[in-house]
Design a protein around this motif. Structure first.
Motif: not given
Lengths: 609, 258
Positions: A40-43, A38
């Motif tokens: 990493h997905a949000l940057g 999560y």
């Protein structure tokens, strides 16, 4: 008796003042893999992982009862630094597990959007605004969490005036993020705001950074009361950090169980590379003398730890200079590492140990059955299936050649064009015990032997190397078998002699292996890394630097057309291995004792893919 | 083929393609799955008014599947041109999709057609077909690094004008999704934001990326009243992964966006 009563009293009094809901507690360990994804997905920075945070002291105005119970002094608050994002090891803030889980996800979102906290009050509000602006669903989640949190916070009316003003400001900021810019002064901290991120607790090497901060540099006279107070807190935590977050303790728990002499090492004080000595010198007035002395002691101890030349393996050549990736500079720094190829020249030849004979036979059988690529050959004089195309071609020919009736499809074993370099991690952590009488190194040794037997059987070209390191200028690269050498008792003897020692500078070892593989003529080349943990070394190689360098080395290998694959016995591997080797580039073997059986199967899958 | 295919120009791809057409050069298109490679070729074929022969390559594709083979008819055998030979003979675009999946010995059959000779020799009939002036060869593949082992022979790839495709810019992608799926720009924009987040995980935590194609699927479901969470779950998340530990945070991500 006194002890029993004491315990009962402690339990009772702690329960009286508890402000969390232990029944609804959610543990970080259970959510770690999901939260990392999560994040990493949000940057969030790709090289960072999530770790449990240590508790830190928060200066609360405690009630009499809380003081008696000795609680509400220390909290594990969410924060992050260059290395990783720290989250509370467990959360029981809300009465339901659903909300506590949601809080973890929220904290991760905050961490992704707020990598550095400069002004705790304002930055957090701005980040909340940005998040709820960008993610409407998250906005609804936030409002639910914030509303519930406000009902759970200590009521403002019970607090003294200054703290009351502060508490009301926090409540307002939670309700309407961005509404207030400044946090009113108070003599105490307010109760932890679990929806917000905190700055790192200041440790030794953060001290110079803090003084660089423009906000503190403005004018000592004009410092806001909050900043002064923060620094007081730093003092307390500095001591605390020295004792509690020993680098080795974090990474090598199993080896520490059995090897006490390592405990003296505290790499926290020794994080700078050799090249930064000037920087260190200029910072000396900020770092106490005693801690410096300790670092030097650590260095001396380790240099002495290298075996005397006559007891060490034979050095082959003067060493090879290799580059290293510096992720902050975003470039390869040339010639940073000195890799020393070593050969155990006095190893006695040994035959396969009897206890491995069974596994080795099994593996050899597996290899001879499955390991061979089959291809379908068309237009054969003999085969398992009819080749209709070939028959039609012949049928349509005006003049037929009765001597060439090649109308069959044949499935035939194909020549395998594979080269594999096995790179074994021989760092000190492999000294940890897997079971009562078996160490990780034993398992690695057995795996190498068994896999080599199988590879020898299907006649794939292979080489075996091992590596460890003591800083960048001594990366030990131990030759057990090179590509040219036939597999023999002598090779087995070298494998039998491997022993654990030193650290894990993975990047350099991978780069050298890539160079060796690059010289091989095979069409398919595999670099099989057998490891037990993350990259780490005595200097800054620990944490993100090491991870980024290793990733870079892996990418370089892929660019050369080599398939890198990692087999690890580190259960935490799921956190960082996808970043290093890609989703399909690694396998975590939960029970290291199974490695000798599993490793050949992994190799087969890899090479028949 | 009659309805004009909508294609949103992203860069100078049409222009480059036109130059390649003008000089009869073969084209190689690289890009992740579902980013619009096939749509682009369909669009260009319509623009040029040429027939399009699409072949989806697979690892059992033989040279005969491309060039042609003898078939049995009522009066004995007859020769049937394969799509490549037919395009070369009659003029048209032969598009070999995912060429990397085909075996290497198959792709060698393309060599004589993709250089200055522009001919193809049919071994079985002994005929040499000289390509029609309107013949054009286009191949495509997905260069994600899992395909590294397969790769394209350097001798093959060096014969092509190569163009890289990627997922469009967020604003362009949103307008594509909005147009194709018939949803408003704001919802399409939110879908694209979600896709951007998920794409950060590609090759690290996920094997494949969310394609524009999948976004359009989700958009279509949304347009007919399917709740956003379900549309995203079934059109975007489930196609990407089977692992529960990956599904859960991705569902959370969907919840964050909608």
């Amino acid at each position: 008796m006194e002890e029993v009563i004491g315990k009962i009293w402690d339990r009772w009094v702690t329960r009286q003042v508890a402000s969390d809901y232990s029944g609804a507690s959610v543990r970080l360990a259970d959510l770690q893999a999901e939260l990392t994804l999560y994040y990493h997905a949000l940057g969030g920075a790709p090289g960072k992982t999530l770790e449990p945070a240590d508790t830190r002291r928060v200066r609360l105005r405690r009630t009499g009862m809380q003081r008696v119970a000795g609680t509400h002094q220390r909290f594990a608050l969410p924060w992050q630094d260059e290395r990783s994002v720290r989250l509370p090891p467990s959360l029981a803030v809300f009465p339901s597990a659903r909300l506590n889980t949601a809080l973890y996800y929220w904290q991760v979102a905050m961490a992704a959007y707020l990598p550095q906290v400069h002004n705790w009050f304002a930055d957090n509000q701005q980040t909340v605004l940005a998040l709820i602006g960008h993610y409407p669903g998250l906005g609804r989640q936030y409002r639910e969490l914030a509303e519930t949190l406000l009902t759970l916070r200590p009521p403002a009316e019970d607090l003294p005036d200054d703290l009351q003003r502060r508490e009301r400001a926090v409540a307002e900021a939670l309700r309407n993020p961005g509404a207030l810019a400044d946090l009113p002064f108070a003599r105490f901290d307010c109760f932890p705001v679990w929806l917000w991120s905190y700055p790192p607790p200041v440790t030794l090497h953060c001290v110079p950074e803090a003084s660089d901060d423009s906000s503190t540099e403005r004018d000592p006279g004009q410092r806001s009361p909050r900043q002064t107070r923060l620094e007081q807190r730093k003092q307390a935590q500095r001591i605390d950090d020295e004792h509690e977050t020993d680098g080795l303790l974090v990474f090598l728990p199993d080896s520490l169980m059995s090897w006490t002499e390592q405990i003296n090492l505290d790499r926290c004080q020794d994080d700078d590379g050799d090249g930064d000595l000037d920087q260190v010198a200029s910072d000396l007035d900020l770092i106490t003398v005693s801690s410096r002395r300790k670092a030097t002691a650590a260095k001396v101890k380790f240099d002495l730890d290298l075996p005397a030349a006559e007891n060490d393996e034979l050095c082959l050549g003067p060493g090879i200079r290799l580059p290293e990736w510096h992720f902050k500079q975003g470039r390869l720094r040339p010639d940073v590492c000195l890799l020393q190829p070593l050969l155990t020249d006095d190893a006695e030849p040994v035959s396969l140990p009897p206890h491995l004979a069974g596994t080795a036979d099994e593996v050899k059988q597996q290899f001879s059955r499955l390991g061979l690529q089959r291809t379908r050959l068309r237009g054969q004089p003999d085969g398992q299936e009819l080749d209709l195309d070939a028959w039609l071609d012949d049928y349509s020919r005006p003049v037929k050649d009765t001597t060439r009736q090649n109308f069959f499809l044949d499935r035939r074993q194909h020549h395998r064009d594979f080269g594999c370099l096995i790179l074994a991690d021989l760092s000190l952590s492999t000294e940890g015990y897997v079971s009562d009488d078996c160490q990780v190194i034993d398992v690695i040794r057995d795996s190498l032997m068994v896999l080599a037997e199988g590879l020898d059987r299907i006649q794939d070209e292979f080489a075996i190397y091992g590596f460890s390191s003591v800083r960048s200028n001594h990366v030990r690269y131990q030759l057990m078998k090179n590509f040219g050498e036939p597999y023999s008792d002598r090779v087995r003897g070298r494998i039998a002699r491997i022993k654990p020692g030193f650290y894990t500078r993975m990047g350099a070892a991978i780069r050298q292996s890539t160079r060796i593989l690059d010289m091989q003529p095979q069409a398919h080349r595999v670099l099989l890394l057998v490891s037990d943990g993350k990259p780490n070394d005595l200097d800054q190689y620990e944490g993100r630097y090491g991870i980024e360098d290793t990733r870079q080395a892996v990418i370089e290998a892929q660019r050369q057309g080599i398939t890198p694959y990692c087999v690890t016995v580190d259960e935490q591997g799921h956190d960082y291995l996808p970043y290093l080797f890609g989703r399909d580039g690694f396998a975590v073997v939960r029970d290291p004792a199974q490695l000798p059986g599993v490793l050949p199967r992994i190799y087969l899958n890899l090479s028949t893919h | 083929m009659n309805t004009c295919t909508h294609y949103q120009v992203q860069n100078d791809e049409c222009e480059i393609f036109q130059y390649a057409v003008q000089h009869r050069l073969p084209v190689l298109i690289k890009g992740p799955t579902g980013c619009g490679k096939t749509r682009f070729i369909e669009h260009m074929a319509q623009q040029l008014g040429r027939p399009l022969y699409t072949v989806s390559c697979h690892d059992d594709l033989t040279a005969a599947d491309l060039l042609g083979r003898h078939l049995v008819g009522p009066e004995g055998t007859y020769w049937q041109d394969g799509p490549l030979t037919r395009a070369a003979r009659e003029g048209g675009i032969c598009y070999l999709d995912e060429i990397i999946e085909a075996r290497k010995d198959t792709t060698v059959a393309l060599h004589s057609l993709s250089d200055h000779r522009r001919t193809v020799h049919l071994e079985r009939t002994g005929e040499t077909v000289i390509a029609h002036d309107d013949f054009m060869l286009v191949i495509s593949y997905n260069p994600s690094y899992q395909n590294m082992v397969k790769g394209l022979k350097p001798s093959t790839r060096q014969r092509f004008v190569a163009m890289s495709f990627d997922y469009p810019e967020p604003s362009v992608e949103a307008s594509i999704v909005s147009h194709e799926a018939g949803i408003d720009e704001a919802t399409a924009g939110q879908l694209v934001k979600l896709a951007t987040d998920i794409r950060r995980l590609t090759d690290i935590d996920l094997k494949a990326a969310v394609s524009t194609r999948l976004l359009i699927y989700a958009g279509k479901m949304l347009s007919s009243g399917c709740p956003a969470r379900k549309a995203c779950l079934y059109c975007l998340i489930e196609p990407l992964t089977d692992e529960p530990s990956t599904l859960e945070p991705l569902i959370r991500l969907v919840d964050a966006h909608f």
